[in-house]
Enzyme design. Structure first.
Site, PDB file in Angstrom:
ATOM      1  N   GLY A  30       4.191  95.733  67.976  1.00  0.00           N
ATOM      2  CA  GLY A  30       5.132  95.610  66.875  1.00  0.00           C
ATOM      3  C   GLY A  30       5.118  96.853  66.009  1.00  0.00           C
ATOM      4  O   GLY A  30       4.810  97.951  66.479  1.00  0.00           O
ATOM      5  N   CYS A  31       5.426  96.695  64.742  1.00  0.00           N
ATOM      6  CA  CYS A  31       5.481  97.834  63.823  1.00  0.00           C
ATOM      7  C   CYS A  31       4.162  98.592  63.835  1.00  0.00           C
ATOM      8  O   CYS A  31       3.097  98.004  63.618  1.00  0.00           O
ATOM      9  CB  CYS A  31       5.788  97.348  62.409  1.00  0.00           C
ATOM     10  SG  CYS A  31       5.758  98.663  61.178  1.00  0.00           S
TER      11      CYS A  31
END
Length: 199
Positions: A30-31
């Protein structure tokens, strides 16, 4: 999902090759701000760099990667001392703290192929440990849903723009950081104090 303190240790945790006492793990969960914030706290980790993996040099640019059509995933390069923290322990943190490996192409509010879950292995030892650990936690029914983490060879890691580096440290007031990143760092501190340095 079981709580982090009950998360199993890897049954297979080979000594991964290193140069000068340092090894590299490249992980996408993810981020990259979130994943970086977690791994910066681990004892034995010497540096964490946010960047991109899975695509080409020409498309290793945040605005382009954000289209979700480049093949890149937001990733972190974790440099670590395998005498202090093993590759298997890095993966344990990856699956239990750093992200949710059961959501395909998304993490929390972030949606797109660039936010997919990937372990980019640098050598056969890392591939074996990663595949064995995924199979182990699948058998143990650690999660209520199937693990969708990809295990792919690392072709090249591209460092992200400077404003992404150490983002959580430099922007603790950000609502995104407070809601998505800091709880993970707190979980790491509480559940794995033996790995915590509090950098």
């Amino acid at each position: 999902m079981v709580s982090p303190e009950q998360f199993p240790n890897p049954e297979l945790d080979e000594q991964v090759p290193s140069e000068g006492g340092e090894a590299i793990a490249v992980l996408a969960g993810g981020c990259f701000w979130c994943v970086e914030a977690v791994y910066k706290q681990l004892d034995g980790v010497t540096s964490v760099t946010s960047g991109y993996a899975g695509g080409t040099a020409e498309t290793a640019d945040y605005d382009v990667v954000s289209s979700g059509r480049t093949g890149h995933a937001e990733a972190v390069e974790v440099r670590f001392d395998p005498a202090k923290v093993s590759y298997g322990q890095l993966l344990k943190v990856f699956f239990s703290i750093a992200h949710d490996p059961t959501t395909r192409d998304r993490q929390g509010p972030d949606v797109g192929k660039q936010y997919r879950s990937v372990i980019f292995y640098a050598n056969d030892a890392q591939r074996r440990v990663a595949q064995a650990y995924i199979a182990q936690i699948d058998r143990a029914k650690v999660f209520d849903a199937p693990i969708v983490t990809e295990v792919k060879p690392l072709e090249r890691f591209f460092e992200a723009e400077s404003y992404h580096q150490d983002y959580a440290t430099r922007h603790p007031e950000s609502s995104y950081i407070q809601y998505n990143d800091l709880p993970k760092v707190d979980h790491l501190k509480n559940e794995f104090p033996q790995l915590w340095t509090g950098k």
